[in-house]
Design a protein around this motif. Sequence first.
Motif, mmCIF file in Angstrom:
data_model
loop_
_atom_site.group_PDB
_atom_site.id
_atom_site.type_symbol
_atom_site.label_atom_id
_atom_site.label_comp_id
_atom_site.label_asym_id
_atom_site.label_seq_id
_atom_site.Cartn_x
_atom_site.Cartn_y
_atom_site.Cartn_z
ATOM 1 N N ALA A 289 0.846 -1.199 0.000
ATOM 2 C CA ALA A 289 0.000 0.000 0.000
ATOM 3 C C ALA A 289 0.879 1.245 0.000
ATOM 4 N N VAL A 290 1.290 1.671 -1.187
ATOM 5 C CA VAL A 290 2.122 2.866 -1.308
ATOM 6 C C VAL A 290 1.350 3.917 -2.105
ATOM 7 N N PRO A 291 1.557 5.198 -1.790
ATOM 8 C CA PRO A 291 0.820 6.272 -2.474
ATOM 9 C C PRO A 291 1.389 6.543 -3.868
ATOM 10 N N LEU A 292 0.971 5.737 -4.818
ATOM 11 C CA LEU A 292 1.493 5.825 -6.177
ATOM 12 C C LEU A 292 0.335 5.863 -7.169
ATOM 13 N N VAL A 293 0.352 6.831 -8.070
ATOM 14 C CA VAL A 293 -0.567 6.862 -9.201
ATOM 15 C C VAL A 293 0.287 6.885 -10.458
ATOM 16 N N ALA A 294 0.122 5.867 -11.295
ATOM 17 C CA ALA A 294 0.930 5.733 -12.504
ATOM 18 C C ALA A 294 0.030 5.764 -13.726
#
Length: 308
Positions: free
Chosen positions: A144-149
């Motif tokens: 659960a990491v704050p990443l938007v790709a």
Amino acid sequence: MTRIVHGDEVIGAVATVCLAARRARAAERPGGHDRLPGLVGTSPPWRVAVSRATELARAAEPLLLIGEPGVGKTALARALLDRRGAAAPRLVDAAEQVAGEVPGWCRALAEGDGGAPPLLLRHAERLGQSDVAALLSLLEERPAVPLVATHTPGAPTGPCLSRLLDILSARSVTLPPLRERVEDIPALLAGLARRPSPGRPPLTWSLDARRALEQHIWPGNVAELAHVVREVAERRRATGPVRREELPYGLRVPPATRRLSGMERAERTAILEALRRHGDNKVRAAESLGIGRATLYRKLRAYGMDPA
């Protein structure tokens, strides 16, 4: 559906159920989808995609936005991150090949830096090997990491990048191309137009011009439409609504009057793109295509396009 294989035998399968119909019904109801500032569109395909993305973005976990070039993946990503109310995202464009940006962000999160901002990663398909390795390692330790790709399909991917995209695909949304949401074009035209100079009326469009825009296939999607709006606004000297005759050549011509073969469609598209790229200059367009001007005029007539 993912098969479970033991040795040479398939012993089971894992199915991921997506309640698309329920989300579609909710998105089609007035007020049933989340409106995000800065985004324009009320067509069902767009509303379903935005509703799904908003739903997934409520959790600070990885999110993958998929779509053709220019569909608005980065704009949606920014709107979703703004909605979270977190710190300004760290923007990394893998197409620019900036070494160390992604691994540095991964190290900050892995070392427990609570102040690390979310990462907005553009063009995931262009990630380098060290970036992919850093992201895979981080996701193994902290899923659960704050990443938007964002990801534009089409380019071949190696095994490591394919693995990363497979992991991110569990929380992914595919954005519709503009040709599948042409009913949004009038609203997009208003949203993309720059604020007029003092004393000048806002840019408006005739019904005939809008119909021409709605008939175009838009290979560059919303980004291409934005370019057309800027070009028309800069070049026109007339007043009143924009007429079809003021549009770039590739947008003025009507659709083909007969059914074209695959080769003919590709050739017609290449001609229209060359005309657009060279500002409707037929001599330069013919040179870029490697054909004579007479041949270009003949092909324009053959495809039902006015060569005038």
